[in-house]
Design a protein around this motif. Structure first.
Motif, short mmCIF file in Angstrom:
data_model
loop_
_atom_site.label_atom_id
_atom_site.label_comp_id
_atom_site.label_asym_id
_atom_site.label_seq_id
_atom_site.Cartn_x
_atom_site.Cartn_y
_atom_site.Cartn_z
N ASP A 149 35.93 37.20 41.30
CA ASP A 149 36.98 36.49 40.56
C ASP A 149 38.38 36.85 41.02
OD1 ASP A 149 37.10 39.06 39.64
OD2 ASP A 149 36.75 38.58 37.53
N GLY A 150 38.45 37.62 42.14
CA GLY A 150 39.74 37.96 42.72
C GLY A 150 40.42 39.17 42.10
N ILE A 151 39.70 39.90 41.27
CA ILE A 151 40.28 41.06 40.59
C ILE A 151 39.68 42.35 41.15
CG2 ILE A 151 40.51 42.26 38.37
CD1 ILE A 151 40.48 39.55 37.01
N LYS A 152 40.55 43.31 41.43
CA LYS A 152 40.10 44.65 41.83
C LYS A 152 39.95 45.49 40.57
CE LYS A 152 41.78 46.81 45.43
NZ LYS A 152 42.65 47.60 46.35
N ARG A 153 38.75 46.01 40.33
CA ARG A 153 38.47 46.79 39.13
C ARG A 153 38.36 48.26 39.49
NH1 ARG A 153 36.36 41.68 38.11
NH2 ARG A 153 37.00 40.90 36.06
N ILE A 154 39.24 49.05 38.88
CA ILE A 154 39.35 50.47 39.22
C ILE A 154 38.93 51.33 38.02
CG2 ILE A 154 40.89 52.30 40.00
CD1 ILE A 154 42.69 50.11 41.18
N PRO A 155 37.87 52.12 38.14
CA PRO A 155 37.48 53.00 37.04
C PRO A 155 38.50 54.12 36.85
CG PRO A 155 35.66 52.65 38.60
CD PRO A 155 36.91 52.15 39.25
N SER A 156 38.75 54.48 35.60
CA SER A 156 39.71 55.54 35.27
C SER A 156 39.12 56.39 34.15
CB SER A 156 41.04 54.91 34.82
OG SER A 156 41.96 55.91 34.43
N VAL A 157 38.90 57.68 34.44
CA VAL A 157 38.23 58.58 33.49
C VAL A 157 39.24 59.58 32.92
CG1 VAL A 157 36.42 60.32 33.18
CG2 VAL A 157 36.04 58.37 34.72
N SER A 158 39.21 59.75 31.61
CA SER A 158 40.02 60.77 30.95
C SER A 158 39.20 61.45 29.87
CB SER A 158 41.28 60.15 30.33
OG SER A 158 40.95 59.22 29.32
N ILE A 159 39.58 62.68 29.54
CA ILE A 159 38.86 63.47 28.55
C ILE A 159 39.86 64.04 27.56
CG2 ILE A 159 37.09 65.26 28.24
CD1 ILE A 159 37.07 65.41 31.40
N THR A 160 39.58 63.86 26.28
CA THR A 160 40.41 64.47 25.23
C THR A 160 39.78 65.80 24.82
OG1 THR A 160 41.03 62.28 24.43
CG2 THR A 160 41.44 64.15 22.96
N VAL A 172 44.62 43.39 39.17
CA VAL A 172 44.02 44.73 38.99
C VAL A 172 43.63 44.91 37.54
CG1 VAL A 172 44.41 47.21 39.10
CG2 VAL A 172 45.31 45.74 40.90
N GLU A 173 42.44 45.43 37.34
CA GLU A 173 41.96 45.77 36.00
C GLU A 173 41.44 47.20 36.01
OE1 GLU A 173 38.77 44.21 32.59
OE2 GLU A 173 38.72 43.40 34.63
N TYR A 174 41.94 48.01 35.07
CA TYR A 174 41.47 49.39 34.96
C TYR A 174 40.32 49.46 33.96
CZ TYR A 174 45.34 51.07 37.77
OH TYR A 174 46.21 51.31 38.81
N LEU A 175 39.24 50.08 34.38
CA LEU A 175 38.07 50.27 33.53
C LEU A 175 38.14 51.69 32.97
CD1 LEU A 175 35.40 48.70 35.92
CD2 LEU A 175 36.84 47.54 34.22
#
Length: 311
Positions: free
Chosen positions: A244-255, A293-296
């Motif tokens: 669909d023309g979108i680059k999806r970038i995983p982003s991990v964070s921990i609280t 761009v979409e952040y996962l």
């Protein structure tokens, strides 16, 4: 396959050598396991590099089995199955040996333990990092049966960090949760599988604990708007664009919800360690950055130090 080894027995000179000595003196032959009752042939694997979105990480060199057809002796400390048997013996039922030589891990017990930790009050020290006016005097770290459950999971995280790849534990460890079987591949995700993890949580609406491994990118201190520490992991490098023309970038964070975990992470990072493995129930959400761009976002929470291993 066995575990990565920092030392080897150099048959030519009948003595132990370190990875550093093997690298410096170019020793690549006549190497065997340091366990006297094992002495299976091993080889030296040199350092390598791994590319991330904003950095290049160095992977340290190590010794490994020369061939999987000649595994470590059953009583060798580098035999993965042998270590799992020891863990099972001390786990009070959370990890059990099966007749077929595999192991079953009861994730429901871990979930119960984590929920118990989440409902406990903070100590004065932990509460102080959030600015709580009337902190409880109860101990934050729990006692009793919760310890064997969480400590067994921590031992497995440490063991995984010492194994060359995920495949050995995929073959050895099955997980059960709420009457369902969970494969190791749907529980443990290295950084190259963050997107797979995100999709799994979205599709399965997973409520069982999941483990992620990666490299620490930074630690964010508490603020007036968010009174807890958080750790962000380095984003994997993503070159492919979806259909669909979108680059999806995983982003991990921990609280992080207790100070002992923060101190542990900071002290290990001060020693030069930057790799992290943690397990937690996960929350996921996505947000767009522009049109392409979409952040996962994958968000974990830590209520007990045993949920984290730094290496």
């Amino acid at each position: 396959m066995g575990r990565k080894m920092p030392f080897a027995y150099y048959e030519k000179e009948k003595r132990e050598i370190s990875v550093d000595e093997a690298r410096e003196k170019l020793i690549t032959k006549s190497l065997s396991c340091i366990t006297e009752s094992c002495r299976v042939p091993i080889i030296y694997i040199g350092p390598s590099e791994r590319n991330y979105s904003n950095r290049v990480s160095r992977v340290k060199d190590y010794f490994k089995l020369k061939t999987n057809k000649k595994p470590h002796a059953d009583n060798c400390k580098y035999n993965t199955k042998g270590q799992l048997k020891i863990f099972a013996r001390d786990s009070e039922g959370v990890l059990t040996s099966l007749e077929n030589g595999e192991f079953n891990f009861r994730l429901n017990l871990i979930t119960s333990s984590l929920k118990s930790e989440k409902t406990k009050c903070f100590t004065d020290e932990d509460a102080s990092i959030q600015g709580l006016a009337n902190p409880s005097t109860k101990k934050y770290e729990s006692k009793g049966k919760i310890d064997p459950y969480l400590s067994t999971m921590h031992k497995i995280l440490k063991l995984r960090s010492e194994i060359e790849s995920n495949s050995e534990l995929i073959d050895l460890v099955n997980l059960s949760f709420g009457g369902q079987n969970i494969s190791w591949g749907n529980f443990y995700y290295p950084e190259e599988h963050y997107k797979k993890c995100y999709n799994y949580v979205v599709k399965k609406k997973a409520v069982h604990p999941i483990c992620l491994e990666g490299i620490i990118d930074g630690i964010k201190e508490p603020s007036d708007k968010f009174p807890f520490y958080s750790v962000s992991l380095t984003k994997p490098r993503v070159d492919n664009i979806d259909k669909d023309g979108i680059k999806r970038i995983p982003s991990v964070s921990i609280t992080l919800y207790n100070e002992s975990t923060i101190k542990y992470i900071q002290s290990e990072m001060a020693k030069g360690k930057e790799n992290i493995a943690f397990y937690s129930e996960l929350k996921v959400k996505s947000n767009h950055y522009g049109l392409e761009v979409e952040y996962l976002n994958i968000i974990g929470s830590i209520n007990h130090k045993q949920q984290v291993h730094i290496f």
